[in-house]
Design a protein around this motif. Structure first.
Motif, mmCIF file in Angstrom:
data_model
loop_
_atom_site.group_PDB
_atom_site.id
_atom_site.type_symbol
_atom_site.label_atom_id
_atom_site.label_comp_id
_atom_site.label_asym_id
_atom_site.label_seq_id
_atom_site.Cartn_x
_atom_site.Cartn_y
_atom_site.Cartn_z
ATOM 1 N N LEU A 183 38.588 88.939 51.560
ATOM 2 C CA LEU A 183 38.443 88.774 50.115
ATOM 3 C C LEU A 183 37.717 87.481 49.754
ATOM 4 C CD1 LEU A 183 41.833 90.265 48.944
ATOM 5 C CD2 LEU A 183 39.545 91.220 48.606
ATOM 6 N N VAL A 184 37.972 86.405 50.473
ATOM 7 C CA VAL A 184 37.263 85.153 50.210
ATOM 8 C C VAL A 184 35.764 85.356 50.417
ATOM 9 C CG1 VAL A 184 36.873 82.795 51.070
ATOM 10 C CG2 VAL A 184 39.205 83.588 50.635
ATOM 11 N N HIS A 223 34.131 87.331 47.671
ATOM 12 C CA HIS A 223 33.967 86.597 46.407
ATOM 13 C C HIS A 223 33.086 85.375 46.590
ATOM 14 C CE1 HIS A 223 36.650 88.837 43.721
ATOM 15 N NE2 HIS A 223 37.362 89.094 44.808
ATOM 16 N N GLU A 225 35.153 83.023 40.296
ATOM 17 C CA GLU A 225 35.279 83.798 41.537
ATOM 18 C C GLU A 225 36.540 83.419 42.294
ATOM 19 O OE1 GLU A 225 33.691 86.515 42.728
ATOM 20 O OE2 GLU A 225 32.701 86.471 40.789
ATOM 21 N N PHE A 254 34.986 77.630 46.735
ATOM 22 C CA PHE A 254 34.148 78.556 45.979
ATOM 23 C C PHE A 254 33.183 77.758 45.113
ATOM 24 C CE2 PHE A 254 38.028 80.772 46.907
ATOM 25 C CZ PHE A 254 37.643 82.076 47.177
ATOM 26 N N ARG A 303 39.335 85.294 40.548
ATOM 27 C CA ARG A 303 39.240 86.727 40.877
ATOM 28 C C ARG A 303 39.716 86.985 42.305
ATOM 29 N NH1 ARG A 303 33.346 87.722 38.134
ATOM 30 N NH2 ARG A 303 34.105 88.055 36.019
ATOM 31 N N CYS A 304 39.311 86.116 43.211
ATOM 32 C CA CYS A 304 39.729 86.265 44.602
ATOM 33 C C CYS A 304 41.251 86.140 44.719
ATOM 34 C CB CYS A 304 39.036 85.212 45.466
ATOM 35 S SG CYS A 304 39.437 85.341 47.220
ATOM 36 N N ASP A 361 42.929 89.238 43.501
ATOM 37 C CA ASP A 361 42.727 90.329 44.467
ATOM 38 C C ASP A 361 43.602 90.148 45.707
ATOM 39 O OD1 ASP A 361 40.915 91.490 42.756
ATOM 40 O OD2 ASP A 361 39.137 90.961 43.944
#
Length: 114
Positions: free
Chosen positions: A18-19, A22, A43, A38, A46-47, A50
């Motif tokens: 996932l990282v 994103h 992001e 990030f 969002r990550c 998720d």
């Protein structure tokens, strides 16, 4: 103990996937802690959501003693490169996420303002 390690391995795979998805990068790991960087605070949030959703889905299929939970902290601010380590206030965020509980996402004011 063996199932805990297996759960940690699966969780690490979830984090890494996932990282990367994103557009972030895992900068450092220590035990069950993962420090990711990030370019965008959006992001990162969002990550984090998720990751928590993926872990919740996985945990729903497991008995409580095999579930893996993480606190995630997100900060927007300056960091310093010290050798191969990234230093900054962001490291403390995970410790206070969810009021010090066993899971959740805590964002700093600077992330909220973005």
């Amino acid at each position: 103990m063996k199932s805990r390690r297996c759960g940690h391995f699966v969780s690490q795979q979830v984090f890494e996937s996932l990282v990367e998805g994103h557009r972030g990068r895992i900068f450092n790991t220590a035990g069950d802690a993962i420090l990711a960087e990030f370019a965008s605070a959006v992001e990162a949030v969002r990550c984090a959501t998720d990751i928590q959703a993926a872990l919740r889905t996985r945990n729903d299929q497991l008995p409580p003693n095999r579930q893996v939970r993480f606190r995630i902290g997100i900060n927007l601010g300056d960091v310093m490169l010290h050798g191969h380590d990234l230093l900054g206030w962001c490291q403390r965020r995970g410790a206070v996420a969810d009021g010090g509980g066993t899971r959740g996402i805590c964002i700093s004011g600077s992330v909220h303002d973005r």
